[in-house]
Design a protein around this motif. Sequence first.
Motif, mmCIF file in Angstrom:
data_model
loop_
_atom_site.group_PDB
_atom_site.id
_atom_site.type_symbol
_atom_site.label_atom_id
_atom_site.label_comp_id
_atom_site.label_asym_id
_atom_site.label_seq_id
_atom_site.Cartn_x
_atom_site.Cartn_y
_atom_site.Cartn_z
ATOM 1 N N CYS A 159 0.845 -1.198 0.000
ATOM 2 C CA CYS A 159 0.000 0.000 0.000
ATOM 3 C C CYS A 159 0.876 1.241 0.000
ATOM 4 N N LEU A 165 -0.087 4.072 0.988
ATOM 5 C CA LEU A 165 -0.432 4.901 2.131
ATOM 6 C C LEU A 165 0.120 4.292 3.415
ATOM 7 N N GLN A 166 0.040 5.051 4.496
ATOM 8 C CA GLN A 166 0.665 4.596 5.738
ATOM 9 C C GLN A 166 -0.229 4.868 6.940
ATOM 10 N N CYS A 167 -1.535 4.692 6.778
ATOM 11 C CA CYS A 167 -2.479 5.040 7.845
ATOM 12 C C CYS A 167 -2.103 4.396 9.180
ATOM 13 N N TYR A 226 -3.879 3.730 11.588
ATOM 14 C CA TYR A 226 -4.954 2.917 12.178
ATOM 15 C C TYR A 226 -5.225 1.675 11.342
ATOM 16 N N CYS A 227 -4.371 1.410 10.371
ATOM 17 C CA CYS A 227 -4.600 0.307 9.435
ATOM 18 C C CYS A 227 -4.859 -0.998 10.187
ATOM 19 N N ASN A 233 -4.443 -4.003 9.058
ATOM 20 C CA ASN A 233 -3.526 -5.102 8.700
ATOM 21 C C ASN A 233 -2.673 -5.450 9.924
ATOM 22 N N GLY A 263 -7.075 -4.889 0.803
ATOM 23 C CA GLY A 263 -5.640 -5.088 0.934
ATOM 24 C C GLY A 263 -5.197 -4.680 2.323
ATOM 25 N N GLY A 264 -4.135 -3.900 2.391
ATOM 26 C CA GLY A 264 -3.404 -3.130 1.422
ATOM 27 C C GLY A 264 -4.238 -2.405 0.371
ATOM 28 N N SER A 286 -7.938 3.138 -1.387
ATOM 29 C CA SER A 286 -7.553 4.476 -0.949
ATOM 30 C C SER A 286 -7.709 5.457 -2.107
ATOM 31 N N ARG A 334 2.075 3.054 9.276
ATOM 32 C CA ARG A 334 2.057 1.702 8.740
ATOM 33 C C ARG A 334 2.912 1.657 7.485
HETATM 34 S S1 SF4 Z 1 -4.318 -0.597 3.643
HETATM 35 FE FE1 SF4 Z 1 -5.880 0.996 3.846
HETATM 36 S S2 SF4 Z 1 -5.787 1.601 5.992
HETATM 37 FE FE2 SF4 Z 1 -3.914 0.424 5.545
HETATM 38 S S3 SF4 Z 1 -2.403 2.004 5.001
HETATM 39 FE FE3 SF4 Z 1 -3.343 1.347 3.093
HETATM 40 S S4 SF4 Z 1 -5.045 2.782 2.771
HETATM 41 FE FE4 SF4 Z 1 -4.431 2.992 4.873
#
Ligand code: SF4
Lengths: 389, 84
Positions: free
Chosen positions: A29, A31-33, A35-36, A38, A73-74, A101, A373
């Motif tokens: 992914c 992104l690095q949220c 609160y993910c 995963n 996912g991800g 995302s 993340r």
């Molecule tokens: S999988 Fe979803 S929640 Fe997790 S970092 Fe990527 S976009 Fe954000």
Amino acid sequence: MVGSNNNPDAKAFRITPPRWLLAELTYACPLQCPYCSNPVDYAKYPSELSTDDWKRVLTEARKMGAVQLGFSGGEPLTRKDLVELVKHARELGYYSNLITSGYGLTEEKIIQLKEAGLDHIQVSIQASTQELNDHIAGTTSFHHKKEVAHLVKKHGYPMVLCVVIHRENIHQMPQILAMAEELGADYLELANTQYYGWAHTNRDLLLPTKAQFEQAEQIAQAFKEKVAGKMKIYYVVPDYYEDRPKACMNGWGTTFLTIAPDGVALPCHSARDLPGLDCPNVNDYGIQEIWRDSKAFNFFRGFEWMKEPCRSCDEKEKDFGGCRCQAYLLTGDMYMADPVCSKSPEHAVIQQAIDSAGANASLATNEKPLVFRNSKNSKAMSLVDGKGV
Amino acid sequence: MQPIKFSPTHRLQWEEAQQKYVILYPEGMVELNQSSAEILLCCDGNRNLAQIVNELEQKFATTGLTNDITAFLEVALQNGWIQQ
Ligand code: SF4
Ligand code: SF4
């Protein structure tokens, strides 16, 4: 439903077929949220199922009765075979959802996916302002996400907007709702953070206070009435402020089937952290065998596994004792009542978590930074044994 | 009277495993009984309420379905399953 049959022998339950399949195509992914959901140690599981494996999984689960399908996912868009998998799913008669995302989603891709038979796209936005969105996502993405939301609408998909709510964005609730309206969302998912995975690691910084939560809920409730008939709101409550747990997964092994990127089949997406479940891999077994016969899927079916106070509780058919992963994460005992429940002898851990988050509320971000993340942090956390916190 | 059309953002589909029709939409599924399914299958954008009533009364060799069908279609409209 399994939960309505109070039979002491789990094997004697009529096992209902799966209805929802969550296909976690990849842990990759951009992104690095923080609160993910995963697993924090996802870096330990780099392998991914092949296109043919996924097709077989989809075919077998559909045969059993699964009909709602989420590609997640991800970021599922990082899989090159996404269009092909969507097409296969459509041919099988799934109702399929892309949980994304929005990062990397172009108009061309949106058209291709539509032609392949994708039913809807759920776009997540982190906040109502660029600054906060990009900070939480750990990536510059705000304007592109809004653009994607417009394109989703333009190409005739029902538009589902998802915003995960936590202490850093909860004050933006009115602006978030206005943004959903402006983007023409048909569905708005306001998901208060559930504290598993990365969210659990960052809980001190993400958990809102009760006052913040109540104010936000009131605003959301008023909005829900205002837009009734135009926009449907799914509101996921933060269970730390409830006195009964959620009916997790609608009962273990009754409805939901999650397949992780490496092919491990999970009764809920956090189940891989529970000890001794031996979650089976689709490389070794067929879906039917996994669903009906595997140790993992039978582990918490029915009520026989319960301890007191759940075992003799007259509410057990309503909430199934709550979430097994939360019980394990917060009490170290996966057979315990979910500590969210006020009847749980371990309920005090919830208040401790709330107090700890409250004590951290005034800290500057450099004193206790969010753990984002990404694979660097995941590798570091893979080295810590156990729960990875 | 306007023709009634099933919503383009929902899907009405026969489920072999459940032996029934269901409506599918984001995050949800509604299981239909046979009569509800029969009514919704008529909502093809060509027929209006009177024509749907007429058709189903003929199909099931009965009369007096107007009230039941009207009541169900109101629910369907509120839920966004159909459009007029
Ligand atoms: S999988 Fe979803 S929640 Fe997790 S970092 Fe990527 S976009 Fe954000
Ligand atoms: S004691 Fe267990 S079964 Fe009863 S309400 Fe609490 S969590 Fe649910």
